[in-house]
Motif scaffolding. Sequence first.
Motif, short mmCIF file in Angstrom:
data_model
loop_
_atom_site.label_atom_id
_atom_site.label_comp_id
_atom_site.label_asym_id
_atom_site.label_seq_id
_atom_site.Cartn_x
_atom_site.Cartn_y
_atom_site.Cartn_z
N ILE A 199 0.92 -1.03 0.01
CA ILE A 199 0.20 0.15 0.10
C ILE A 199 0.89 1.24 0.21
N SER A 200 0.77 2.23 -0.96
CA SER A 200 1.33 3.25 -1.00
C SER A 200 0.67 4.45 -0.36
N GLY A 201 1.07 5.03 0.76
CA GLY A 201 0.18 6.15 1.50
C GLY A 201 -0.03 5.64 2.87
N ALA A 202 0.21 6.27 3.72
CA ALA A 202 0.08 6.02 5.22
C ALA A 202 -0.62 7.07 5.96
N ILE A 206 0.95 -7.27 4.83
CA ILE A 206 0.97 -5.63 4.43
C ILE A 206 2.22 -4.83 4.96
N THR A 207 2.64 -4.21 3.69
CA THR A 207 3.58 -3.34 3.85
C THR A 207 3.14 -2.09 3.18
N VAL A 208 3.42 -0.95 3.93
CA VAL A 208 2.82 0.45 3.60
C VAL A 208 4.06 1.35 3.71
N VAL A 209 4.21 1.92 2.28
CA VAL A 209 5.32 2.69 2.23
C VAL A 209 4.73 4.34 2.21
N GLU A 210 5.54 5.30 2.75
CA GLU A 210 5.18 6.44 2.98
C GLU A 210 6.40 7.50 2.81
N ARG A 211 6.19 8.38 1.66
CA ARG A 211 7.26 9.19 1.28
C ARG A 211 7.95 10.26 2.59
N ALA A 212 6.69 10.38 3.53
CA ALA A 212 7.18 11.49 4.71
C ALA A 212 7.87 10.66 5.65
N PRO A 213 9.02 11.31 6.27
CA PRO A 213 9.49 10.55 7.25
C PRO A 213 8.87 9.90 8.58
N GLU A 214 7.42 10.54 8.70
CA GLU A 214 6.79 9.73 9.79
C GLU A 214 5.16 10.03 9.42
N VAL A 215 4.31 9.58 10.43
CA VAL A 215 2.85 10.20 10.18
C VAL A 215 2.82 11.76 10.16
N ARG A 216 2.18 12.03 9.12
CA ARG A 216 1.92 13.59 8.91
C ARG A 216 1.18 14.22 9.85
N THR A 217 1.45 15.11 10.53
CA THR A 217 0.58 15.71 11.83
C THR A 217 -0.28 16.97 11.37
N GLY A 218 -1.19 17.37 11.98
CA GLY A 218 -1.82 18.52 11.76
C GLY A 218 -2.81 18.40 10.40
N GLY A 219 -2.91 19.32 9.61
CA GLY A 219 -3.87 19.12 8.50
C GLY A 219 -5.13 19.79 9.01
N HIS A 220 -6.09 19.75 7.88
CA HIS A 220 -7.43 20.27 8.05
C HIS A 220 -8.51 19.53 8.71
N GLY A 221 -9.41 19.72 9.43
CA GLY A 221 -10.48 18.94 10.13
C GLY A 221 -11.15 18.42 9.10
N VAL A 222 -11.58 16.98 9.30
CA VAL A 222 -12.16 16.14 8.62
C VAL A 222 -13.54 15.68 9.52
N ASP A 223 -14.65 15.90 8.87
CA ASP A 223 -15.87 15.33 9.71
C ASP A 223 -16.49 13.99 9.12
N PHE A 224 -17.32 13.48 10.09
CA PHE A 224 -18.01 12.32 9.50
C PHE A 224 -19.47 12.57 9.85
N ARG A 225 -20.14 12.00 9.12
CA ARG A 225 -21.73 12.32 9.00
C ARG A 225 -22.12 11.07 8.43
N GLY A 226 -23.61 10.85 8.72
CA GLY A 226 -24.58 9.77 8.21
C GLY A 226 -23.95 8.42 8.39
N ALA A 227 -24.01 7.57 7.04
CA ALA A 227 -23.49 6.13 7.06
C ALA A 227 -21.83 6.38 7.58
N GLN A 228 -21.17 7.07 7.46
CA GLN A 228 -19.56 6.97 7.59
C GLN A 228 -19.43 6.96 9.25
N MET A 229 -20.57 7.41 10.03
CA MET A 229 -20.36 7.02 11.48
C MET A 229 -20.59 5.44 11.82
#
Length: 399
Positions: A5-8, A26-49
């Motif tokens: 999987i490309s992308g962590a 599973i092997t996960v490869v990620e270009r960044a040196p670690e899990v990326r922090t910060g970023g915008h807020g993501v919301d969950f609603r409806g069936a995604q809950m």
Amino acid sequence: MHVLISGASIAGPTLAYWLIRHGVDITVVERAPEVRTGGHGVDFRGAQMELLRRLDLVDAVRAAQTGMGDQVVVDADGRPLVRLPAAFMSGEVEIQRGDLAQLLYERTRDDAEYVFGDSITELTQDAGAVDVTFERGGSRRFDLVVGADGAHSGVRSLAWGPEERFSTFLGFYQAGFSVPNHFDLDHSGLLYNEPGLGVMVSSGRTRSTADVGLVFAAPPLAYDRGDREQIVGLLTDHFTHAGWQVPRVLTGLATATDLWFDQFAQIHLDRWSRGRIALLGDAAWAAGPGGSGTGLAMTGAYVLAAELAATGDHTAAFARYEAALRKGATSGQKQARNAGPFLAPPTARKIRSRNRTYRMLSSRLLLPLFVRLTEGAANAVSLDAYPVDRMNSARTILR
């Protein structure tokens, strides 16, 4: 079976979580040196809950949620024009993207191989597997490869072709970064507009910090996504003459350690798989802001894992996964198409019109209807065909 999987960030670890339960290596490869922090807020609603419940993440997400309350549209003098309730902007629960990525990483790191600071440079597939060359890690062979590496997917570029063949620019750019909370915001936010510009400042779980979002209209710009100085210059050029407290916001831009910048764009592909290589999330169907991207990507990961486990045949599984998700992806793209003009209306008249729309939709009478409308993309993919007991049953070894 061994899947790369490309992308962590979000989609990749979600897919890893479900495939691990079926005995897949599973092997996960990620270009960044670690899990990326910060970023915008993501919301969950409806069936995604329901998806969060199946991941057993509801309590953890609520514990880390932004807890956003009302957000207020203000004029150049800071006077409130419209008050937007939390349900309007933040769904049933909202969490910072980096916090969600960390939760998913912690759920999978003991059972998956994570390779940070590396990327895929070559993909060659035959009838039996995919030979993968890494920038730093040499070459390895995998049964399947899944690109969950975002709108600028490297996997897609290698297997489908250059990004410009599939990307549709929507006429707007966005940036985000954090600054000290000089606005004294407490689980609340402020929104300010001038023609073609949008500024959002909010403070959620960490009151000492304010998250800034900038949106502006522009023709296609030539810039290097890796050149921070150039991006700071672009943002400064577009916002330097703006009123309200924008100059104060811009003073934190040069020293911000979490700056990100991107265009509003959508990815359109005829097919999301080629042979033993598949795409997931923004790599396959990026919609842009307002397109329910994160929740739909996590749903896609759940469905893809379920289909691979059910059929044991990657060709059939990829086709069934795409058939299940295509409607939701199209709905999300349609929903997001007008996000730019709504966040940064082009004229003063259209700003006033947008504010009237805000006022009407956030009224007690119409807010429930609006919330249901925003759940369109979230509810477009039913999980009924993929009962949780099947996902949690004894491990199925894929061949």
